[in-house]
Design an enzyme around this catalytic site. Structure first.
Site, PDB file in Angstrom:
ATOM      1  N   SER A 325       0.797  -1.223   0.000  1.00  0.00           N
ATOM      2  CA  SER A 325       0.000   0.000   0.000  1.00  0.00           C
ATOM      3  C   SER A 325       0.823   1.262   0.000  1.00  0.00           C
ATOM      4  O   SER A 325       0.263   2.354  -0.137  1.00  0.00           O
ATOM      5  CB  SER A 325      -0.914   0.011   1.230  1.00  0.00           C
ATOM      6  N   HIS A 370     -15.237  -0.599   3.436  1.00  0.00           N
ATOM      7  CA  HIS A 370     -15.107   0.733   4.003  1.00  0.00           C
ATOM      8  C   HIS A 370     -16.301   1.619   3.713  1.00  0.00           C
ATOM      9  O   HIS A 370     -16.308   2.796   4.053  1.00  0.00           O
ATOM     10  CB  HIS A 370     -13.838   1.411   3.444  1.00  0.00           C
ATOM     11  N   CYS A 383      -7.812   1.828   1.712  1.00  0.00           N
ATOM     12  CA  CYS A 383      -8.866   0.983   1.128  1.00  0.00           C
ATOM     13  C   CYS A 383      -8.385   0.370  -0.191  1.00  0.00           C
ATOM     14  O   CYS A 383      -8.034   1.087  -1.127  1.00  0.00           O
ATOM     15  CB  CYS A 383     -10.122   1.831   0.877  1.00  0.00           C
TER      16      CYS A 383
END
Lengths: 625, 376
Positions: A325, A370, A383
């Site tokens: 991420s 989410h 997310c």
């Protein structure tokens, strides 16, 4: 009868006299031949033989330059040259090697280790190159050998400067080390310039700055005898010593980063975004580079080579990990720059993403989803579904091209040898290497920094610094300046930089503020590292070591340690005026926010909060712009 | 005065009847003078070639003293006595050669020395004198020139020890001993037809000799043919000695200033290759003077041979003188690269005692021949 006899005797005497005269003629002929030969040698060929005679006695001897020293940003010595005496054997000049070694062993201890190293170096040597049998002789041993040296033709005490690294393991992955030149290196170097040199940089800064540190060889014209003993010096061209090298490296910060990682495997790279200078570069575990200088023993080498922790492996520049991420802020910026999305538009996250018409579910790390998230929420909460969707809209080609501008998939060119390029997958790459077409599903995986996407810690740090600089990319460098020994001023080494264009320069601030919210936001994945002294912009990441099946779920507690996820974190601070950009990876460390984040925080604290202290102690070496 | 050379004052035509002081103690003045000058020059060169080590020079001086003493001693022996002893000395020499070979077999390796307890002795050296003595004794039994039987016997007497010495193996000495026998035959008036025949036979035997050679001996011949083929091995000697001589030029680098010899590039510079040191330090001029000195000694020897009293005296004097020349020619030829490297020293100059004692004993015989002539 008497007359006859007398006549016979006269005849015999005449015969012998004639023969004696003939013999005299032959003698003159022989002497004449020798004189002719001498005329040829001494008159006709005199010039030729004069030159040969001079060549015989005059030898050109190389004089090796002193290797440049290496200092850190505060002027602390990181690599120096330490005088050392060794006992060397020139095997071609020794009749009975075993007997000679046995005799030497009576004068000084020669251990099994010494013998093993001797045997190893003997195989690698060039003809007439001396091989050391004992290193680091004590003054007593030098004296004892000097007394008996006449008994040992071909054995000499050799004084040389041995490279030492006072910080040992702390700087091993930054500096690399020097070692004896081997056969394969001989093929690539300028043999003339290395004629008198035994050592060459084997890795890290030592190898990357080899030309600068080595200097130019000097020459001595000497008169020698047939056994090569130097009788006097006729002419002397002194060597040009290697230049001293000043690094951006901050040893205190390096120490802090090493302590922050502790005994976990991983890497930390800290860059000053203002100039690209590498402030700290840690790869754990490390090793003692001093072991390598004189040739490491096989046992020690095997221990390092076959350790499961791979201490010789420079994770900071050679470790290629899925960035996870940590690439999301860059991809978000790509979405803005390519006009694919705007930052306010929301995407609904039900906990998974499926491509139209396909049943395969690409899961979000939060199983429950989410809900609807905009760009900031997507970055802050990391997310996955938002980025699946964004990557799908951008397509692999735009995604690849944009990430490439941040240096992913290519060597940063940092001055540490052995850097690997990582891997930024593209349609072209897959067709070329895997001989397969690109599948849309792969684009989604790239969107969250997984799949075949690989990046090195130095790339992540450089990309983060570029973000901190609003797109001004500066190639990361360790070498700051060089100085010819004795010269009054240092010479600054050049830097390479370029500026990225994202269309609207306000996009930078948008993403940077999003990254700040990762640390400062109530739902930020790195909120635990929030500092009250300065603002941090960061992004967590988790790199999968193995793929979890569609129906399985990942459970850290039940997964063997070395199969657990790698924890990543990239950050820079202070947000308003960035002075440090950091990339951290903790192998098998689990979540980036909980493991890698605190390491980064400790490093930034040491630099930003503790730097006041360091600056007060500055020993005055030139640094900074 | 300046126009007349030094030998003008010497008494060239000493009649046997004249009784000078030197003559009374059986010394030939011109020969003694030539030998003394040569040996003096030799010591000077040796001082330079032996790294200016006085101990080397002193040892050589002691040897020279012994050799001169022996020469004077032998000069007292009448040639008629020498003639009587010829065959006996030859016999003793051959027996000792065989003994050396047997000891060599047991000791496995080259064996040239016979340890007589007090002195170590090289029997092959004795043969250098014994062979010309015996051949001269044999040929003086009958009128000259010798007939076929005499020639064949002389050849056998020569070749038997030559083969024994070659087996030691000592190529240099066997060559000198063989030449001693052949040269006596030559002085005795061996017909030219025979000489040519022998030369052809020797040529035919050369391949056989090659087969019988040791590897190191073949190496030397091969190196002689192409010294550059092995510059650090067997060719090294020849290349370095030619560099030494060639770099000496006309006037030389000066005494004690030869770089080739003093920096140890020239191997065996005080023994077999001392001629190269002379060439380097004294140049062409010095070598011409040295060769002139040798020529003087050789010509004096040949003169003694020509006017000797008996055939035995003539043949022995001629043979010994010509062997001395063979020494000189083989050594200088080898050092200048004209001939293959054969272990033959430069006579009376190279460091080492054995050959010097033999040579001086030979000169003693020459003096005996010159000074023991019966009064008319």
């Amino acid at each position: 009868m008497l007359e006859d006899s007398l006549e016979d005797r006269r005849r015999e005497q005449r015969l012998v006299t004639v023969r004696a005269m003939v013999a005299a003629g032959f003698v003159l002929l022989g002497i004449g031949l020798i004189l002719m030969r001498l005329t040829h040698l001494q008159m006709k060929m005199h010039e030729h033989f004069s030159v040969l005679s001079k060549d015989n006695r005059v030898k050109i001897l190389p004089v090796s330059p002193t290797r440049g020293l290496i200092f850190d940003a505060q002027g602390a010595l990181l690599a120096e040259n330490h005088p050392s005496f060794s006992l060397e054997l020139t095997i071609e000049k020794i009749d009975d090697l075993d007997a000679t070694i046995a005799e030497l062993a009576k004068l000084m201890p020669i251990s099994e280790k010494d013998r093993a190293r001797f045997e190893r170096l003997k195989r690698q040597r060039m003809r007439f190159q001396a091989v050391p049998i004992r290193l680091n002789l004590t003054p007593t041993e030098v004296a004892r050998f000097a007394v008996d040296s006449y008994r040992f033709p071909g054995v000499d005490v050799h004084a040389e400067l041995i490279r030492t690294y006072p910080k040992a393991a702390l700087t091993a992955h930054v500096l690399g080390y020097v070692g004896r030149i081997n056969e394969s290196e001989l093929k690539s170097i300028d043999k003339g310039n290395y004629a008198g040199t035994n050592f060459i940089g084997k890795g890290g800064v030592e190898k990357a700055h080899e030309d600068l540190l080595h200097g130019r060889v000097g020459y001595q014209q000497v008169e020698v005898n047939a056994r090569g003993r130097i009788l006097r010096t006729l002419e002397n061209t002194p060597p040009e010593p290697g230049q001293d090298l000043y690094l951006y490296l901050d040893t205190a910060l390096q120490q802090a980063a090493t302590e922050a990682l502790g005994n976990r495997r991983g890497a930390v790279v800290a860059i000053d975004p203002r100039n690209g200078g590498v402030l700290a570069l840690v790869s754990q575990p490390s090793f003692d580079p001093n072991l390598f200088v004189e040739g490491i023993s096989q046992t020690d080498y095997d221990a390092l080579l076959y350790s499961p922790d791979k201490p010789l492996y420079n994770r900071a520049v050679r470790g290629q990990y899925p960035p996870g991420s940590t690439v999301k802020p860059f991809i978000a910026l790509g979405g803005l720059a390519t006009g694919t999305i705007n930052s306010r538009k929301g995407t609904y996250c039900p906990g998974y993403f499926s491509l139209p018409g396909q049943s395969h579910r690409f899961r979000c790390w939060r199983r429950g989803g989410h809900g609807t998230v905009n760009m900031r929420e997507a970055i802050v909460q990391s997310c996955d579904v938002y980025f699946y969707s964004l990557a799908n809209q951008m397509g692999i080609d735009k995604l690849h091209d944009f990430l490439a501008t941040f240096g992913f998939g290519a060597r940063t060119g940092v001055d540490i040898s052995g850097e690997l390029p990582g891997l930024l997958p593209s349609r072209e790459w897959k067709e070329r290497v895997r001989k397969q077409p690109w599948y849309p599903g792969e684009t989604l995986i790239i969107g969250i920094g997984q799949g075949s996407f690989l990046a090195t810690p130095i790339q992540l740090a450089a990309a983060t610094a570029t973000m901190a600089n609003h797109g001004h990319f500066i190639q990361p460098r360790l070498g700051y300046a060089s100085r010819v020994p004795g010269a009054p001023t240092a010479h600054k080494l050049p830097t390479v930089s370029q500026t990225l264009d994202v269309g609207d320069s306000s996009y930078w601030q948008t993403i940077i503020e999003d990254m700040a919210q990762v640390v400062e936001g109530a739902r930020g994945t790195a909120k635990r590292i929030r500092s009250k002294d300065y603002r941090i912009a960061g992004k967590t990441g988790t790199a999968q070591v193995f793929t979890v099946g569609q129906k399985e779920s990942y459970n850290a507690a039940t997964t063997p340690e070395r199969m657990r996820d790698h924890a990543l974190f990239v950050a820079f601070a202070p947000v308003e005026d960035p002075r440090i950009a950091v990339a951290v990876i903790v192998e098998n460390g689990g979540h980036g926010g909980s493991t890698a984040g605190p390491v980064a925080r400790q490093v930034m604290d040491a630099y930003l909060v503790g730097s006041k202290l360091v600056q007060d102690q500055d020993q005055g070496e030139p640094h900074g712009d | 005065m300046a126009t007349s050379p030094f030998w003008a004052d010497l008494d060239w035509n000493v009649r046997p009847t004249e009784q000078g002081l030197l003559r009374r103690i059986h010394i030939d003045a011109p020969l003694l003078l030539g030998l003394l000058v040569l040996c003096g020059f030799g010591l000077m060169v040796l001082y330079s070639a032996g790294d200016q080590n006085l101990a080397t020079v002193e040892r050589q001086l002691v040897r020279l003293g012994i050799a001169f003493g022996l020469m004077l001693l032998i000069a007292q022996i009448p040639p008629t006595t020498l003639r009587r002893w010829s065959l006996g000395i030859y016999g003793v020499g051959v027996v000792m050669l065989i003994a050396v070979l047997i000891i060599g077999e047991i000791g496995k390796g080259a064996q040239r020395w016979l340890d007589l307890g007090v002195v170590r002795f090289q029997p092959s050296e004795l043969l250098k004198l014994a062979v010309p003595m015996t051949v001269a004794w044999l040929l003086s039994q009958r009128p000259l020139p010798p007939r076929l039987l005499g020639i064949l016997l002389a050849m056998m007497l020569t070749l038997f020890p030559v083969v024994l010495i070659a087996k030691q193996p000592d190529l240099g000495t066997s060559l000198l001993v063989a030449s001693a026998g052949i040269l006596v035959l030559f002085i005795a008036g061996l017909s030219w037809r025979m000489i040519i025949g022998l030369a052809i036979a020797a040529g035919a035997l050369a391949p056989l000799l090659w087969m019988g050679m040791h590897d190191y001996q073949r190496d030397r011949v091969m190196t002689f043919l192409n010294p550059e083929s092995d510059p650090l091995g067997t060719g090294y000697h020849i290349i370095q000695s030619q560099i030494a001589i060639g770099s000496g030029g006309i006037s030389g680098k000066g005494w004690l200033n030869g770089t080739q010899s003093h920096l140890e590039f020239l191997p065996e510079r005080h023994t077999d290759f001392i001629f190269a040191v002379i060439g380097e330090e004294f140049g062409f001029t010095g070598i011409v003077a040295l060769l002139g000195l040798y020529l003087f000694i050789i010509f004096r020897g040949l003169m003694i041979a020509a006017r000797a009293e008996s055939n035995y005296d003539r043949l022995l004097a001629g043979g010994l003188t010509l062997v001395f020349f063979v020494y000189l020619f083989v050594n200088t030829g080898m050092v200048t690269g004209l001939l293959p490297v054969v272990g033959v020293p430069l006579p009376l100059i190279s460091y080492g005692g054995t050959s010097m004692v033999t040579l001086m004993a030979g000169f003693g015989m020459l003096m005996a021949i010159e000074t023991h002539k019966s009064k008319k």
